[in-house]
Design a protein around this motif. Structure first.
Motif, mmCIF file in Angstrom:
data_model
loop_
_atom_site.group_PDB
_atom_site.id
_atom_site.type_symbol
_atom_site.label_atom_id
_atom_site.label_comp_id
_atom_site.label_asym_id
_atom_site.label_seq_id
_atom_site.Cartn_x
_atom_site.Cartn_y
_atom_site.Cartn_z
ATOM 1 N N MET A 199 0.814 -1.214 0.000
ATOM 2 C CA MET A 199 0.000 0.000 0.000
ATOM 3 C C MET A 199 0.847 1.264 0.000
ATOM 4 S SD MET A 199 -3.256 -0.822 2.510
ATOM 5 C CE MET A 199 -2.278 -1.325 3.925
ATOM 6 N N LEU A 200 1.935 1.246 0.759
ATOM 7 C CA LEU A 200 2.713 2.462 0.987
ATOM 8 C C LEU A 200 3.689 2.759 -0.151
ATOM 9 C CD1 LEU A 200 2.774 4.520 3.242
ATOM 10 C CD2 LEU A 200 4.633 3.243 4.308
ATOM 11 N N TYR A 201 4.230 1.715 -0.747
ATOM 12 C CA TYR A 201 5.237 1.887 -1.799
ATOM 13 C C TYR A 201 4.828 1.070 -3.019
ATOM 14 C CZ TYR A 201 7.878 3.625 2.195
ATOM 15 O OH TYR A 201 8.273 4.332 3.302
ATOM 16 N N LEU B 263 -9.009 -4.471 7.291
ATOM 17 C CA LEU B 263 -9.037 -3.448 6.244
ATOM 18 C C LEU B 263 -8.747 -4.065 4.881
ATOM 19 C CD1 LEU B 263 -7.084 -0.540 8.003
ATOM 20 C CD2 LEU B 263 -9.548 -0.954 7.957
ATOM 21 N N ASP B 264 -9.513 -3.655 3.889
ATOM 22 C CA ASP B 264 -9.281 -4.104 2.522
ATOM 23 C C ASP B 264 -8.204 -3.215 1.919
ATOM 24 O OD1 ASP B 264 -9.296 -4.857 -0.106
ATOM 25 O OD2 ASP B 264 -11.358 -4.224 -0.528
ATOM 26 N N GLU B 265 -7.006 -3.777 1.732
ATOM 27 C CA GLU B 265 -5.877 -2.963 1.281
ATOM 28 C C GLU B 265 -6.040 -2.475 -0.154
ATOM 29 O OE1 GLU B 265 -2.382 -5.783 -0.264
ATOM 30 O OE2 GLU B 265 -2.880 -6.130 1.835
ATOM 31 N N ASN B 266 -6.992 -3.057 -0.889
ATOM 32 C CA ASN B 266 -7.220 -2.637 -2.274
ATOM 33 C C ASN B 266 -8.282 -1.551 -2.408
ATOM 34 O OD1 ASN B 266 -5.358 -4.481 -3.492
ATOM 35 N ND2 ASN B 266 -6.814 -6.126 -3.076
ATOM 36 N N SER B 267 -8.962 -1.222 -1.300
ATOM 37 C CA SER B 267 -10.012 -0.207 -1.380
ATOM 38 C C SER B 267 -9.388 1.184 -1.429
ATOM 39 C CB SER B 267 -10.963 -0.310 -0.183
ATOM 40 O OG SER B 267 -10.387 0.271 0.970
ATOM 41 N N ASP C 125 -10.390 3.901 -0.031
ATOM 42 C CA ASP C 125 -10.381 4.576 1.267
ATOM 43 C C ASP C 125 -9.223 4.097 2.138
ATOM 44 O OD1 ASP C 125 -12.604 6.224 0.813
ATOM 45 O OD2 ASP C 125 -13.981 4.586 1.293
ATOM 46 N N THR C 126 -8.912 2.794 2.078
ATOM 47 C CA THR C 126 -7.768 2.286 2.835
ATOM 48 C C THR C 126 -6.472 2.869 2.291
ATOM 49 O OG1 THR C 126 -8.907 0.200 3.332
ATOM 50 C CG2 THR C 126 -6.522 0.211 3.561
ATOM 51 N N MET C 127 -6.363 2.969 0.973
ATOM 52 C CA MET C 127 -5.161 3.549 0.371
ATOM 53 C C MET C 127 -5.021 5.017 0.756
ATOM 54 S SD MET C 127 -4.726 1.768 -3.388
ATOM 55 C CE MET C 127 -6.443 1.789 -3.922
ATOM 56 N N ARG C 128 -6.151 5.730 0.834
ATOM 57 C CA ARG C 128 -6.092 7.140 1.236
ATOM 58 C C ARG C 128 -5.670 7.264 2.700
ATOM 59 N NH1 ARG C 128 -11.756 8.733 -1.786
ATOM 60 N NH2 ARG C 128 -10.852 9.272 -3.829
ATOM 61 N N LEU C 129 -6.192 6.380 3.551
ATOM 62 C CA LEU C 129 -5.799 6.380 4.957
ATOM 63 C C LEU C 129 -4.298 6.112 5.080
ATOM 64 C CD1 LEU C 129 -6.254 6.282 8.030
ATOM 65 C CD2 LEU C 129 -6.906 3.865 7.767
ATOM 66 N N THR C 130 -3.806 5.108 4.345
ATOM 67 C CA THR C 130 -2.388 4.761 4.401
ATOM 68 C C THR C 130 -1.519 5.911 3.913
ATOM 69 O OG1 THR C 130 -2.978 2.444 3.977
ATOM 70 C CG2 THR C 130 -0.670 3.047 3.706
ATOM 71 N N LYS D 37 -14.330 7.292 6.882
ATOM 72 C CA LYS D 37 -14.504 6.803 5.511
ATOM 73 C C LYS D 37 -14.203 5.315 5.396
ATOM 74 C CE LYS D 37 -14.772 8.664 1.938
ATOM 75 N NZ LYS D 37 -15.908 8.701 0.979
ATOM 76 N N VAL D 38 -13.049 4.922 5.918
ATOM 77 C CA VAL D 38 -12.599 3.553 5.687
ATOM 78 C C VAL D 38 -13.361 2.539 6.527
ATOM 79 C CG1 VAL D 38 -10.747 3.412 7.442
ATOM 80 C CG2 VAL D 38 -10.511 2.183 5.291
ATOM 81 N N LEU D 39 -13.834 2.952 7.699
ATOM 82 C CA LEU D 39 -14.541 2.032 8.582
ATOM 83 C C LEU D 39 -16.039 2.280 8.604
ATOM 84 C CD1 LEU D 39 -12.040 2.198 11.572
ATOM 85 C CD2 LEU D 39 -12.193 0.412 9.849
#
Length: 275
Positions: free
Chosen positions: A122-124, A190-194, A196-201, A269-271
């Motif tokens: 997710m981060l890189y 958390l769904d790492e492909n969503s 909202d999760t990517m935005r949180l990360t 958003k994510v939760l």
């Protein structure tokens, strides 16, 4: 320019036109060459100037790393450079060493699970995609099919080649630690492909970088909305307290209200905490 020592088909030492001793890498630059033979300057792809402790480490690598491992590392470094990564000498040496050790370890049946793989993905994202391509290069050059976990390790090496090593690891540690607290507090996966999760990360990544740069951020216009979001779920305050405690103890930084507010926006958003 004439060769001083031939390490393998792709690496020789020489004296550069400015008089400095260097190790030059290039496809076939040492093939059928002997000390004293001229160096084909058209084949030079990378130059390592001999100095300090880097000389000892690199010479040891050249004498102990198998040629196919060196070829794989060189191809991966060229791929990284084409993707816009800055491939410094010290980071490149670290990558060669890592690939050599990984191949040897895998051939011995030793597999290390990557406990930070999802955060690295997710981060890189760009470096992780390069890591997957690196696995194909290693399989082609060395005949070893490494698992996906190793793509994450290589991605992290590519990150640290381009940026300060300690900052990259601290950022990853920060993001993983905060995500673990969030998942534990709310009892969610958390769904790492969503998106909202990517935005949180991404938000956590930039928050970490601001903390490590000691940048102060203040905006007093969010008080009412902050209180509103805080009251939407009884676990919101618990989560923020746990996050603040973790960040304070681990990174010696206390979140201010604005930083908590933006965390709450992403958490909502994510939760979907407000439902």
């Amino acid at each position: 320019m004439r060769s001083i020592k031939i390490f393998n088909n792709n690496a020789v030492s020489t004296v550069m036109p400015d008089g400095r001793e260097a190790i030059v890498l290039g496809n076939g630059i040492g093939f059928h060459k002997r000390p004293g033979d001229p160096v084909d300057e058209q084949r030079i792809e990378k130059v390592y100037y001999v100095q300090d402790e880097m000389q000892t480490r690199f010479l040891q690598l050249l004498q102990n790393v198998r040629p196919e491992v060196m070829e794989a590392a060189e191809e991966i470094m060229r791929m990284g450079a084409k993707a816009g990564l800055t491939m410094g000498n010290q980071g490149a040496i670290s990558l060669i060493d890592h690939i050599s050790f990984t191949v040897e370890r895998f051939e011995q049946g030793i597999v290390l699970p990557n406990l930070m793989l999802s955060e690295i993905r997710m981060l890189y994202k760009k470096e992780y995609e390069l890591g997957l391509r690196a696995l194909d290069i290693i399989q082609k050059r060395c005949g070893v099919a490494l698992p996906e976990d190793e793509a994450g390790y290589i991605a992290l090496h590519l990150v640290t080649i381009s940026v300060d090593r300690s900052a990259a690891y601290d950022t990853l540690k920060f993001v993983k630690g905060t995500l673990d607290i969030i998942k534990d507090t709310y009892g969610v996966t958390l769904d790492e492909n969503s998106i909202d999760t990517m935005r949180l990360t991404t938000h956590l990544k930039f928050l970490a970088q601001r903390i490590f740069r000691h940048e102060d951020w203040k905006d007093d216009s969010m008080e009412d909305m902050y209180r509103y979001l805080l009251e939407q779920n009884p676990k919101n305050q618990e989560c923020l307290d746990r996050l603040n405690d973790y960040i304070s103890k681990t990174f010696h930084y206390t979140l201010n209200q604005q930083e908590k507010f933006y965390l709450l926006i992403h958490l909502t958003k994510v939760l979907q905490l407000g439902e």
